[in-house]
Design a protein around this motif. Structure first.
Motif, PDB file in Angstrom:
ATOM      1  N   GLU A  65       3.075   5.144  -0.558  1.00  0.00           N
ATOM      2  CA  GLU A  65       3.540   4.182  -0.018  1.00  0.00           C
ATOM      3  C   GLU A  65       2.715   2.574  -0.053  1.00  0.00           C
ATOM      4  O   GLU A  65       2.439   1.631  -0.149  1.00  0.00           O
ATOM      5  N   ILE A  66       1.407   3.252  -0.912  1.00  0.00           N
ATOM      6  CA  ILE A  66       0.445   2.576  -1.265  1.00  0.00           C
ATOM      7  C   ILE A  66      -0.349   2.490  -2.857  1.00  0.00           C
ATOM      8  O   ILE A  66      -0.310   3.406  -2.640  1.00  0.00           O
ATOM      9  N   THR A  67      -0.895   1.940  -3.621  1.00  0.00           N
ATOM     10  CA  THR A  67      -0.994   2.403  -4.248  1.00  0.00           C
ATOM     11  C   THR A  67      -3.336   2.143  -3.997  1.00  0.00           C
ATOM     12  O   THR A  67      -4.106   1.514  -3.512  1.00  0.00           O
ATOM     13  N   GLN A  68      -3.578   3.464  -4.720  1.00  0.00           N
ATOM     14  CA  GLN A  68      -5.221   3.784  -4.271  1.00  0.00           C
ATOM     15  C   GLN A  68      -6.004   3.682  -5.462  1.00  0.00           C
ATOM     16  O   GLN A  68      -5.431   4.214  -6.763  1.00  0.00           O
ATOM     17  N   PHE A  76     -10.516   1.227  -2.894  1.00  0.00           N
ATOM     18  CA  PHE A  76      -9.382  -0.267  -2.739  1.00  0.00           C
ATOM     19  C   PHE A  76      -8.330   0.782  -2.479  1.00  0.00           C
ATOM     20  O   PHE A  76      -7.938   1.408  -2.764  1.00  0.00           O
ATOM     21  N   PHE A  77      -7.491   0.416  -1.528  1.00  0.00           N
ATOM     22  CA  PHE A  77      -6.225   0.103  -1.349  1.00  0.00           C
ATOM     23  C   PHE A  77      -5.404  -1.296  -1.638  1.00  0.00           C
ATOM     24  O   PHE A  77      -5.312  -1.544  -0.785  1.00  0.00           O
ATOM     25  N   VAL A  78      -4.194  -0.910  -1.911  1.00  0.00           N
ATOM     26  CA  VAL A  78      -3.005  -2.451  -1.969  1.00  0.00           C
ATOM     27  C   VAL A  78      -1.804  -1.670  -2.629  1.00  0.00           C
ATOM     28  O   VAL A  78      -1.091  -0.462  -2.414  1.00  0.00           O
ATOM     29  N   ALA A  79      -0.964  -3.049  -1.526  1.00  0.00           N
ATOM     30  CA  ALA A  79       0.815  -2.665  -1.377  1.00  0.00           C
ATOM     31  C   ALA A  79       0.873  -1.979  -2.602  1.00  0.00           C
ATOM     32  O   ALA A  79       0.922  -3.114  -3.720  1.00  0.00           O
TER      33      ALA A  79
END
Length: 234
Positions: A65-68, A76-79
């Motif tokens: 559901e998100i990108t690591q 870092f994590f981002v949508a």
């Protein structure tokens, strides 16, 4: 205690389970930029504890559901960009027009600031009323002093009396004779000292002793009418 009741009322409620997961996912999609777990926790004002935030982010990344994105020792994590809603063309055009309008407004504001800064510098360099009054007083005093000096000249009055001129001549004759006498004593003494020295050694000795000889200007005065013509007693 009343203080404790108020403190608890202002405290952000802690989210758990699905509510915490939904809050984190919603925040990442809204901001649409990379964040670390600590940043997400801080930006949510502690609504989700730091440990829980880290676990939820890893779980969302595992579920896709998100990108690591690891960066050194930090993750870092981002949508996911594919899940974000595409912006309609009319909305994008409106935003571009708004951005252009803001840029023009900023440009005008910048010009106004520049103009105001120049005006402020001009005002700061301008004398105050008190400073102007003081300058006027000083100018009037200087004019009065000059007029007081010019008045007797315009009337043909001599500023130096015959008695003062006679005293000047007397002082001139006295101190010139004293100077001639001392120069003669120096010349005789220097000849005795430097007679056995070479010209170079004599020059070095004079330099070491700090002796200053007459300059060209002194010589011109000595040969001029001031010194060659005898003074008449008045």
């Amino acid at each position: 205690m009343p203080g404790k009741v108020k403190e608890n009322a202002d405290k952000t409620p802690v989210l758990k389970g699905q509510e915490a997961e939904d809050a984190i996912l919603k925040y990442l999609k809204k901001m649409n930029r990379p964040f670390g777990a600590v940043d997400v926790c801080a930006n949510l004002k502690g609504a989700v504890p730091k440990t829980a935030t880290q676990k939820i982010l890893l779980s969302l990344a595992e579920k896709g559901e998100i990108t690591q994105k690891p960066y050194g020792k930090t993750t870092f994590f981002v949508a996911k960009q594919s899940d974000l809603e595409d912006m309609p063309a009319d909305k994008l055009a409106a935003l571009e027009a708004e951005n252009k309008s803001i840029e023009e407004e900023n440009k005008l504001i910048g010009e106004e600031i520049k103009k105001a800064t120049a005006e402020l510098a001009k005002l700061k360099s301008t004398p105050t009323d008190e400073e102007l009054y003081q300058q006027i007083r000083e100018a009037k005093a200087a004019v009065k002093k000059s007029l007081d000096y010019l008045t007797p000249l315009r009337a043909g009055t001599s500023l130096v009396s015959p008695e003062e001129i006679a005293q000047l001549d007397k002082d001139w004759m006295k101190w010139r004779a004293e100077w001639i006498s001392r120069r003669k004593i120096y010349t005789n003494l220097w000849h005795l000292v430097s007679d056995s020295l070479s010209p170079q050694d004599a020059n070095d000795l004079a330099e070491d002793l700090g002796i200053e000889c007459d300059t060209t200007e002194h010589g011109n005065i000595e040969r001029g009418p001031l010194c060659t013509a005898p003074l008449k007693k008045r």
